[in-house]
Design a protein around this motif. Structure first.
Motif, mmCIF file in Angstrom:
data_model
loop_
_atom_site.group_PDB
_atom_site.id
_atom_site.type_symbol
_atom_site.label_atom_id
_atom_site.label_comp_id
_atom_site.label_asym_id
_atom_site.label_seq_id
_atom_site.Cartn_x
_atom_site.Cartn_y
_atom_site.Cartn_z
ATOM 1 N N LEU A 1 93.617 31.331 -57.748
ATOM 2 C CA LEU A 1 94.165 30.701 -58.954
ATOM 3 C C LEU A 1 93.262 30.905 -60.176
ATOM 4 C CD1 LEU A 1 95.774 27.379 -57.619
ATOM 5 C CD2 LEU A 1 96.734 29.678 -57.816
ATOM 6 N N GLN B 1 94.864 31.821 -63.450
ATOM 7 C CA GLN B 1 95.471 30.666 -64.135
ATOM 8 C C GLN B 1 94.395 29.817 -64.821
ATOM 9 O OE1 GLN B 1 98.605 28.334 -62.217
ATOM 10 N NE2 GLN B 1 98.752 29.885 -60.620
ATOM 11 N N ALA C 1 93.450 31.534 -67.967
ATOM 12 C CA ALA C 1 94.506 31.359 -68.972
ATOM 13 C C ALA C 1 94.408 29.961 -69.595
ATOM 14 C CB ALA C 1 95.876 31.574 -68.332
ATOM 15 N N LEU C 2 94.124 28.955 -68.761
ATOM 16 C CA LEU C 2 93.983 27.586 -69.282
ATOM 17 C C LEU C 2 92.760 27.474 -70.192
ATOM 18 C CD1 LEU C 2 94.886 25.045 -66.441
ATOM 19 C CD2 LEU C 2 96.067 25.494 -68.585
ATOM 20 N N GLU D 1 87.566 35.142 -66.884
ATOM 21 C CA GLU D 1 87.857 35.061 -65.443
ATOM 22 C C GLU D 1 86.630 35.472 -64.631
ATOM 23 O OE1 GLU D 1 91.579 36.860 -64.266
ATOM 24 O OE2 GLU D 1 90.885 36.988 -62.198
ATOM 25 N N ARG E 1 100.819 26.190 -58.667
ATOM 26 C CA ARG E 1 100.535 26.141 -60.098
ATOM 27 C C ARG E 1 99.290 25.281 -60.341
ATOM 28 N NH1 ARG E 1 104.264 25.817 -65.210
ATOM 29 N NH2 ARG E 1 102.668 25.128 -66.664
ATOM 30 N N LEU E 2 98.376 25.812 -61.146
ATOM 31 C CA LEU E 2 97.140 25.081 -61.450
ATOM 32 C C LEU E 2 97.400 24.173 -62.659
ATOM 33 C CD1 LEU E 2 94.105 24.811 -60.700
ATOM 34 C CD2 LEU E 2 93.653 26.517 -62.491
ATOM 35 N N ASP F 1 96.312 21.511 -68.185
ATOM 36 C CA ASP F 1 97.431 22.174 -68.862
ATOM 37 C C ASP F 1 98.075 21.184 -69.834
ATOM 38 O OD1 ASP F 1 100.008 23.135 -69.477
ATOM 39 O OD2 ASP F 1 100.138 24.214 -67.575
#
Ligand code: COA
Length: 150
Positions: A13, A16, A19-20, A31, A53-54, A75
């Motif tokens: 993850l 993700q 991205a957050l 990353e 989903r994180l 998120d």
């Protein structure tokens, strides 16, 4: 909010999480940096995950019996539903179990939401680092909670 699981941040993850980082911070961790942090045995990374989903994550590193909270992010679509509280609660539990004396962190002076969150968990303002942040330049408030373990 129900329906998510708090546990070690799964390596798959990390995209993700990266991205957050970009959504949540003006100086996001890449990353690759997150990957190295996750592989570091002196760091603890937790994720809140629902169906792959994180929703949020939190990271802490330890030096001897001191814990330093690096990142905590949720998120935007899932905020104010207790996700950060669940992450921080678990982090404090694990810090106590590991016998840490205290946890400390820095937060932007203007980040009143995060400061309120940390105060709820017993963190107190213990100092200020002038001009610590960039984009925009801002002081950091240093906050610490004593765990009383040592
Ligand atoms: C700060 C952050 C992690 C909070 O995540 P969250 O899951 O929404 O937090 P919670 O739902 O667990 O909030 C718990 C309590 O903290 C306080 N709080 C959290 N966000 C707040 C906000 N935006 N404004 C005011 N108080 C806030 C409230 O007391 C809240 O309780 P309530 O919802 O019952 O009023 C999230 O807003 C975020 O990712 N922000 C961007 C990244 C960031 O600033 N991280 C911290 C860097 S040091």
């Amino acid at each position: 909010m129900d329906g998510y699981v708090i546990g070690p941040l799964p390596v798959e993850l990390l995209p993700q999480a990266a991205a957050l980082e970009k959504v949540c911070f003006s100086m996001p961790w890449s990353e690759e940096l997150l990957r190295r942090a996750l592989a570091d045995p002196h760091q603890l990374w937790l994720g809140a995950v629902a169906g792959g989903r994180l929703l949020g994550y939190a990271g802490m590193q330890t030096v001897l019996d001191e814990g330093y909270v690096d990142n905590i992010a949720v998120d935007p679509a899932y905020r104010r539903r207790g996700v950060a509280s669940a992450l921080l609660g678990r982090m404090l539990e694990q810090a106590r179990a590991a016998g840490l004396a205290f946890l400390t962190l820095e937060v932007r002076e203007s980040n009143l939401g995060a400061i309120a969150l940390y105060e709820r968990f017993g963190f107190r303002r213990v100092g200020r680092r002038r001009g610590y942040y960039e984009k925009p330049r801002e002081d950091a408030i240093l906050m610490t909670v004593t765990l009383g373990g040592a």
